[in-house]
Design an enzyme around this catalytic site. Structure first.
Site, PDB file in Angstrom:
ATOM      1  N   CYS A 118     -28.381   9.592   4.684  1.00  0.00           N
ATOM      2  CA  CYS A 118     -28.283   8.238   5.220  1.00  0.00           C
ATOM      3  C   CYS A 118     -27.080   8.211   6.145  1.00  0.00           C
ATOM      4  CB  CYS A 118     -28.083   7.228   4.096  1.00  0.00           C
ATOM      5  SG  CYS A 118     -28.113   5.519   4.690  1.00  0.00           S
ATOM      6  N   CYS A 120     -25.074   5.571   6.829  1.00  0.00           N
ATOM      7  CA  CYS A 120     -24.117   4.458   6.663  1.00  0.00           C
ATOM      8  C   CYS A 120     -22.671   4.923   6.451  1.00  0.00           C
ATOM      9  CB  CYS A 120     -24.550   3.508   5.552  1.00  0.00           C
ATOM     10  SG  CYS A 120     -24.607   4.241   3.920  1.00  0.00           S
ATOM     11  N   LYS A 194     -36.033   1.100  -2.782  1.00  0.00           N
ATOM     12  CA  LYS A 194     -34.609   0.783  -2.793  1.00  0.00           C
ATOM     13  C   LYS A 194     -34.424  -0.657  -2.327  1.00  0.00           C
ATOM     14  CE  LYS A 194     -30.206   2.086  -0.721  1.00  0.00           C
ATOM     15  NZ  LYS A 194     -29.505   3.067   0.111  1.00  0.00           N
ATOM     16  N   ARG A 204     -19.849   0.824  -2.256  1.00  0.00           N
ATOM     17  CA  ARG A 204     -19.388   0.651  -0.867  1.00  0.00           C
ATOM     18  C   ARG A 204     -17.879   0.771  -0.783  1.00  0.00           C
ATOM     19  NH1 ARG A 204     -23.934  -3.877   0.806  1.00  0.00           N
ATOM     20  NH2 ARG A 204     -25.695  -2.486   0.399  1.00  0.00           N
ATOM     21  N   LYS A 247     -34.431   2.028  -7.343  1.00  0.00           N
ATOM     22  CA  LYS A 247     -32.999   1.781  -7.292  1.00  0.00           C
ATOM     23  C   LYS A 247     -32.729   0.326  -6.945  1.00  0.00           C
ATOM     24  CE  LYS A 247     -29.070   2.983  -4.530  1.00  0.00           C
ATOM     25  NZ  LYS A 247     -28.621   3.514  -3.283  1.00  0.00           N
ATOM     26  N   SER A 273     -23.847   1.808  -8.901  1.00  0.00           N
ATOM     27  CA  SER A 273     -22.421   1.573  -9.149  1.00  0.00           C
ATOM     28  C   SER A 273     -22.151   0.261  -9.874  1.00  0.00           C
ATOM     29  CB  SER A 273     -21.673   1.609  -7.819  1.00  0.00           C
ATOM     30  OG  SER A 273     -22.220   0.674  -6.906  1.00  0.00           O
ATOM     31  N   TYR A 312     -23.570   7.599 -12.935  1.00  0.00           N
ATOM     32  CA  TYR A 312     -22.165   8.007 -12.938  1.00  0.00           C
ATOM     33  C   TYR A 312     -21.702   8.358 -14.351  1.00  0.00           C
ATOM     34  CZ  TYR A 312     -22.723   6.052  -8.340  1.00  0.00           C
ATOM     35  OH  TYR A 312     -23.203   5.793  -7.088  1.00  0.00           O
TER      36      TYR A 312
HETATM   37  C1  PBG Z   1     -26.606   4.709   1.151  1.00  0.00           C
HETATM   38  C2  PBG Z   1     -26.574   4.475  -0.308  1.00  0.00           C
HETATM   39  C3  PBG Z   1     -26.101   3.363  -1.050  1.00  0.00           C
HETATM   40  C4  PBG Z   1     -26.200   3.715  -2.401  1.00  0.00           C
HETATM   41  C5  PBG Z   1     -26.755   4.985  -2.448  1.00  0.00           C
HETATM   42  N1  PBG Z   1     -26.987   5.431  -1.150  1.00  0.00           N
HETATM   43  C6  PBG Z   1     -25.486   2.112  -0.612  1.00  0.00           C
HETATM   44  C7  PBG Z   1     -26.230   1.117   0.166  1.00  0.00           C
HETATM   45  O1  PBG Z   1     -27.415   1.240   0.445  1.00  0.00           O
HETATM   46  O2  PBG Z   1     -25.567   0.163   0.542  1.00  0.00           O
HETATM   47  C8  PBG Z   1     -25.782   2.865  -3.568  1.00  0.00           C
HETATM   48  C9  PBG Z   1     -25.409   3.635  -4.788  1.00  0.00           C
HETATM   49  C10 PBG Z   1     -24.669   2.863  -5.820  1.00  0.00           C
HETATM   50  O3  PBG Z   1     -24.433   1.642  -5.704  1.00  0.00           O
HETATM   51  O4  PBG Z   1     -24.307   3.497  -6.820  1.00  0.00           O
HETATM   52  N2  PBG Z   1     -27.405   3.926   1.911  1.00  0.00           N
END
Ligand code: PBG
Length: 327
Positions: A118, A120, A194, A204, A247, A273, A312
């Protein structure tokens, strides 16, 4: 019916309960996420996620030494100055994630390495793809970049790549790029369903990837829509995904359960998270028993249909589970 049927008969002893047990959680069910930063000798605790740290590649061999889960999921966290409009550092064949994959594979060839694909963490604006002049995420231009990123990870030795940008067609684009590069044995675990969840908050902070403007609702799934989630996941299966993922996990167990009935592929669920941070925060204040609630959450995610849980807690859960077996 009562009084002829008494459900409690089979709950009377530990032995009877063990016999009738439907699901069991083991180390084999767990995937440990991990955050990699550039440099050497760097280990930075993530404040919002107690027990989680960002690490530089040179520390990974020692970190992986006593790992007893079958797989890890690697996230690259480049420094701010390495980020640009298109996330170009993500495609570097000698980049952060490639270094991490090589280090992990050298230290623990028996552990499967999965990489998050990804943009980001690599874009200056923090969105999961490149932007149009109007500031929207450009689906089709992003596909090439995601494919290049996946190819870099696979060439470094990743066993699976896990696209999480929620762009339409990303699984197909990645599959084609891998095959064209002779990497047809690298599998794809798609973040198929997702959702645009607020439970990603602490992550984040961990990867500094909050979008600089707006949010991700233009590409991630609406949280109210189960059918749409299933449709999106089944499209990824048609595009060539080897694993599907749901997710977050706990607030989305209905999606997981429904997807289990619709697909024959293995399915992972991501305890994200925010789910982790909730348990940690409540446990720190003495409100919940951390070990029991964490293991219950993981077991219930499995009961709802997950073949594997990304968490985690993976490392810690392995310790707890082996103590239980011992004692
Ligand atoms: C990347 C990504 C994210 C997470 C996993 N891959 C964040 C998002 O989409 O904002 C979140 C993982 C987590 O919260 O543990 N795009």
């Amino acid at each position: 019916m009562y009084p002829d049927v008494r459900m409690r008969r089979l709950r009377r002893s530990d032995a009877l309960r063990r016999l009738a047990r439907e699901v069991t959680l083991t180390a084999d069910d767990l995937i440990q996420p991990l955050f990699v930063v550039p440099g050497s000798g760097r280990e930075e605790p993530v404040e919002m996620m107690p027990g989680v740290a960002r690490m530089s590649p040179d520390l990974l061999a020692a970190w992986a030494e006593d790992l007893s889960v079958p797989a890890v999921l690697v996230f690259g966290v480049p420094d701010a100055q390495a980020r640009d409009e298109t996330g170009s550092a993500a495609l570097d064949g000698e980049g952060l994630v490639a270094q991490a994959v090589r280090a992990l594979k050298a230290a623990r060839p028996d552990v499967a390495v999965i990489t998050d694909v990804c943009l980001c963490g690599y874009t200056s604006h923090g969105h999961c793809g490149v932007l149009t002049d109007e500031g929207e995420v450009d689906n089709d231009r992003t596909l090439d970049l995601l494919a290049g990123m996946a190819r870099a990870h696979a060439a470094a030795g990743a066993d699976m790549v896990a696209p999480s940008a929620m762009m339409d067609g990303q699984v197909r684009a990645i599959r084609q790029a891998l095959d064209a590069a002779g990497l047809e044995d690298t599998a794809i675990m798609s973040y198929a369903a997702k959702f645009a969840s607020a439970f990603y908050g602490p992550f984040r902070e961990a990867v500094h990837s909050a979008p600089g403007f707006g949010d991700r609702r233009g590409y991630q799934l609406p949280v109210a829509n189960r059918r749409e989630g299933l449709q999106d996941a089944l499209l990824d299966e048609q595009e060539g995904a080897d694993w599907l993922m749901v997710k977050p996990a706990m607030p989305y167990l209905d999606v997981l359960w429904a997807l289990r009935a619709e697909s024959l592929l293995p399915i992972a669920a991501y305890q994200v998270s925010g789910e982790y941070a909730m348990l940690k925060a409540a446990a720190a204040r003495g409100m919940l028993d951390e070990r029991q609630t964490a293991l219950e959450a993981l077991l219930c995610i499995k009961r709802a249909g997950a073949d594997a849980v990304i968490t985690y807690y993976a490392r810690q859960a392995c310790r707890w589970l082996s103590e239980e077996r011992g004692g």
